[in-house]
Design an enzyme around this catalytic site. Structure first.
Site: not given
Length: 469
Positions: A176, A410
């Site tokens: 992070h 996608d």
């Protein structure tokens, strides 16, 4: 009991930007980055339908997936680099050099793909088997006597798992301190676009990540305060401490239910004078407020009242606000730009008749405070959050955001069938995302619960909505 959690490793390799495509680059960590130095690695999973055998994936799909990642890393090269943690008082930084790479694991699993993408209870170990571990940090000696040491921390690892004739999962673990959810979402969206388009870089070239640190002002050197408050940074600190003895479940709240919740809160809660015009009844506030109250009711059902009725207990909810727009950073800024927000409310109010309204109002007020200015008293963020985590009897923290649009990634195989934040469970954390079902709309929450809590929470969640709606 967990299903078959084992995977067979088919390939253990790595992916780099093309040789000569990225110069040696150093990027200093801002205080918004050093805030996350002691945080456990982030883990995101994407599941896709793929009704083909393993050899078809290896021969026809994997080369494109790997090459598109290499092309994407020409822009998102920090993920292939390392964070360097030199001895204090030197500032940590990200360094990319020629030859740096992301570990890339290809595996096969015999687990039930349809089970894994369901909303029902799944053992956390089943998801952990599908995300890679970051390579252990390396230690280097520096200084004239060689006694000073600094850590070198890898930032990302990727695991692609094939479920023959059923599906694919892409598991990504990242550190992070290198980037927040927004920057990570830009990376995954870019990789998916390059893969889907058969290496068309137009999307990447039109909006490349911005690495400039000029707009992050830090005259008080808050980065050094956070570095000191993070304690001694050792290799052990970066090993995962994610609980695996819990069950993972997903709960959705539809758009229709959200709108009804908003109307109920508006009409039922006792709005104070002049408060209604500024009340933030956002989707985030009302849905997080509802889940917060459900989790407090679950705790009440599990804990003897004698342990909870020590005065009027204060409960806490933690979320992190993206501040890019509020400090005029570009939307494609690469790094961290999150402010931790602490919400407090009396347990008696949250368990009362208008508990959901009290929770939503409290979260809404915290969001509204951001409009008055952000990054205030930033030097106290870690100490305040740590105090809550240590002393509060009930803490819920939320990871993710519906704005990250996880179901739009996608790669050419259609939208994800499911996306999971695999590391939730640490510090009472839950996850939130947009609902995959576009017709229902709304949001979905990921939770980590003990086996004996599953039925109780489900009853609380379902009964609460019926009573409110």
């Amino acid at each position: 009991m967990a299903q078959n959690c084992s995977v067979e490793v088919l390939e253990d390799s790595h992916v780099s930007p093309a040789p000569g495509s990225v110069p040696t680059t150093s990027i200093p960590l801002t205080f918004l980055d050093t805030l996350w130095l002691s945080c456990c690695p982030m883990q995101r999973l994407f599941f896709y339908e793929f009704p083909h055998p393993t050899f078809h994936f290896i021969q026809n799909t994997l080369p494109n997936l790997r090459h598109s990642l290499s092309l994407t890393l020409q822009h998102f090269f920090p993920f292939a680099g390392k964070i360097k943690l030199p001895p204090p008082p030197q500032r940590p930084y990200i360094l990319f050099t020629e030859g740096d790479y992301i570990p890339f694991l290809v595996a096969e699993s015999e687990a039930d793909f349809n089970h894994l993408i369901g909303n029902q209870a799944r053992h956390a170990q089943e998801l952990q088997a599908l995300v890679p571990k970051l390579p252990p940090p390396s230690t280097n000696s520096v200084g004239t006597n060689g006694l000073e040491q600094y850590l070198s921390v890898s930032l990302m690892a990727i695991q692609v798992t094939i479920f023959p004739k059923a599906g694919i999962s892409i598991g990504i673990t990242f550190f992070h301190a290198a980037a927040d959810g927004s920057a990570f979402a830009d990376f995954t969206k870019s990789w998916a676009s390059v893969c889907r388009s058969q290496w068309d870089l137009a999307f990447l070239n039109n909006s490349p990540p911005d690495y400039s640190r000029d707009s992050i002002q830090d005259p008080q050197a808050i980065w050094s305060i956070f570095l000191e408050q993070s304690g001694k940074l050792t290799a052990d600190l970066f090993s995962s401490s994610i609980p695996t003895d819990v069950m993972r479940v997903t709960y959705g709240i539809s758009k229709t239910s959200i709108e009804t919740l908003k109307k109920w809160i508006t009409t039922k809660c006792r709005v104070e004078e002049n408060e209604e015009s500024s009340l933030r009844l956002s989707t985030f506030a009302v849905t997080c407020g509802y889940i917060w109250v459900c989790l407090i009711k679950l705790q009440k059902s599990e804990t003897p009242d004698i342990l909870l009725n020590e005065g009027d207990v204060i409960c806490h909810f933690i979320f992190h606000a993206d501040c890019r727009d509020r400090i005029n950073l570009p939307t494609n800024y690469f790094g961290n730009c999150l402010q931790p927000c602490l919400v407090a409310a009396k347990r008696s109010e949250l368990l009362g008749e208008y508990g959901v309204a009290a929770a939503a109002k409290a979260i809404g007020r915290a969001v509204a405070e951001l409009d008055k200015g952000v990054l205030k008293e930033a030097e106290k963020w870690i100490s305040r959050v740590r105090d809550v985590l240590i002393n509060s009897k009930h803490v819920v923290s939320v990871a993710g955001s519906p704005n990250l649009r996880v179901y739009e990634k996608d790669f050419g195989w259609g939208r994800p069938r499911k996306s999971e934040v695999a590391h939730i469970g640490c510090y009472g954390s839950i996850s939130i995302a947009e609902n995959r079902d576009e017709e229902l709309g709304g949001v979905e929450f990921g939770l980590a619960l003990a086996t004996n809590e599953l039925d109780k929470f489900n009853a609380i969640f379902e009964k609460g909505l019926v009573n409110l709606l």
